[in-house]
Design a protein around this motif. Structure first.
Motif, PDB file in Angstrom:
ATOM      1  N   TYR A 184       0.810  -1.220   0.000  1.00  0.00           N
ATOM      2  CA  TYR A 184       0.000   0.000   0.000  1.00  0.00           C
ATOM      3  C   TYR A 184       0.849   1.278   0.000  1.00  0.00           C
ATOM      4  O   TYR A 184       0.314   2.365   0.203  1.00  0.00           O
ATOM      5  N   MET A 204      -5.402   0.083   8.122  1.00  0.00           N
ATOM      6  CA  MET A 204      -5.511   1.281   7.296  1.00  0.00           C
ATOM      7  C   MET A 204      -6.233   2.381   8.064  1.00  0.00           C
ATOM      8  O   MET A 204      -7.259   2.131   8.696  1.00  0.00           O
ATOM      9  N   ASP A 220      -7.853   6.084   7.201  1.00  0.00           N
ATOM     10  CA  ASP A 220      -8.171   7.071   6.170  1.00  0.00           C
ATOM     11  C   ASP A 220      -7.472   6.733   4.862  1.00  0.00           C
ATOM     12  O   ASP A 220      -6.849   7.579   4.216  1.00  0.00           O
ATOM     13  N   ASP A 221      -7.549   5.462   4.458  1.00  0.00           N
ATOM     14  CA  ASP A 221      -6.944   4.969   3.218  1.00  0.00           C
ATOM     15  C   ASP A 221      -5.422   5.046   3.216  1.00  0.00           C
ATOM     16  O   ASP A 221      -4.792   4.959   2.160  1.00  0.00           O
TER      17      ASP A 221
END
Length: 268
Positions: A161, A221, A223-224
């Protein structure tokens, strides 16, 4: 006379309890006896932990029988300024629940390492009375060593990510000498695995970090933004392949920790 307690028989858990004692006592330096009382451990055990921690600056001897947190602990504190919900009772309860649901596996919470963009560091764990030496690592390794994202289900989960630039940089880095036989040794296969992690939402590791141990990891995760990963470990003889129930339990734990972060107070 030293007090005796039966709580926290794992050495790693005792180290964590000493660290947490400084939080309950507040900032500054404290007497060994007060630290031991706050950690609910005997004085001699706490003395050994504090002395060991001075070598890597987790703790600093501030005077005769007095200690304070050092710069290594400050690194974790720096991380905690933006990740304060990845610590505390609810996080520990989540890790303990995952351990119970996966037949008392070893469970770790890793976060992106402070002051190092392509590393990870252990923030908490649920290992019961297990001696981490059986994993080929010491408690100091787990608590203070920033580990590469190049290996391991938790490392690859965090890496999946991050930006493509960081992914490529990590993929081009050497494989750590201590990696297990299941490590992704070429950059192409490592990068391909990151896409699979994003698609399915978790990673499986087969003797990747350590010989004889398989794992499941899921992302935490906020807030993304990737903040870390939950990792569960089982011996390969016990878990040659992760059952779906273990995968689901790991995903549930990661989702709960993600919710904790998304519910954290925001600056006014």
């Amino acid at each position: 006379m030293d007090r005796v307690t039966t709580k926290g028989t794992s050495h790693a858990e005792r180290v964590f309890r000493v660290q947490r004692a400084f939080i309950s006592l507040g900032g500054g330096e404290h007497r060994l006896a007060d630290i031991a009382r706050a950690a609910d451990l005997d004085d001699s055990t706490v003395s050994r932990i504090l002395t060991s921690g001075t070598y890597d600056n987790t703790f600093v001897r501030a005077g005769r029988g007095r200690y304070q947190l050092g710069s290594s602990a400050a690194d974790l504190g720096f991380h905690a300024l933006t990740a304060d919900n990845l610590s505390g009772d609810e996080t520990q309860e989540t890790l303990q629940a995952l351990r119970r649901q996966t037949e008392r596996s070893l469970v770790f919470l890793y976060g992106k390492a402070p002051l190092r963009i392509a590393g990870r560091q252990c923030l908490d764990m649920a290992v019961g009375d297990s001696d981490l030496a059986e994993l080929g690592m010491t408690p100091r390794d787990v608590l203070t060593v920033t580990r590469s994202l190049r290996t391991g289900a938790s490392g690859r989960t965090i890496l999946a990510y991050l930006s493509e630039e960081i992914q490529q940089r990590v993929a081009d880095s050497p494989v750590p000498a201590e990696a297990g036989p299941g490590v992704y040794r070429d950059a192409e296969s490592l990068l391909a695995s990151l896409g699979d992690i994003r698609d399915q939402g978790y990673a499986l590791g087969y003797q990747e970090c350590m010989t004889g141990w398989n794992s499941v990891a899921a992302p935490v995760m906020w807030d993304d933004t990737i903040m870390g990963a939950v990792l569960m470990l089982q011996p390969k003889d016990t878990m040659p392949k992760a059952p779906q129930s273990y995968i689901d339990a790991t995903l549930t734990a990661a989702a709960r920790l993600s919710r904790l972060g998304n519910l954290r107070p925001t600056a006014q």
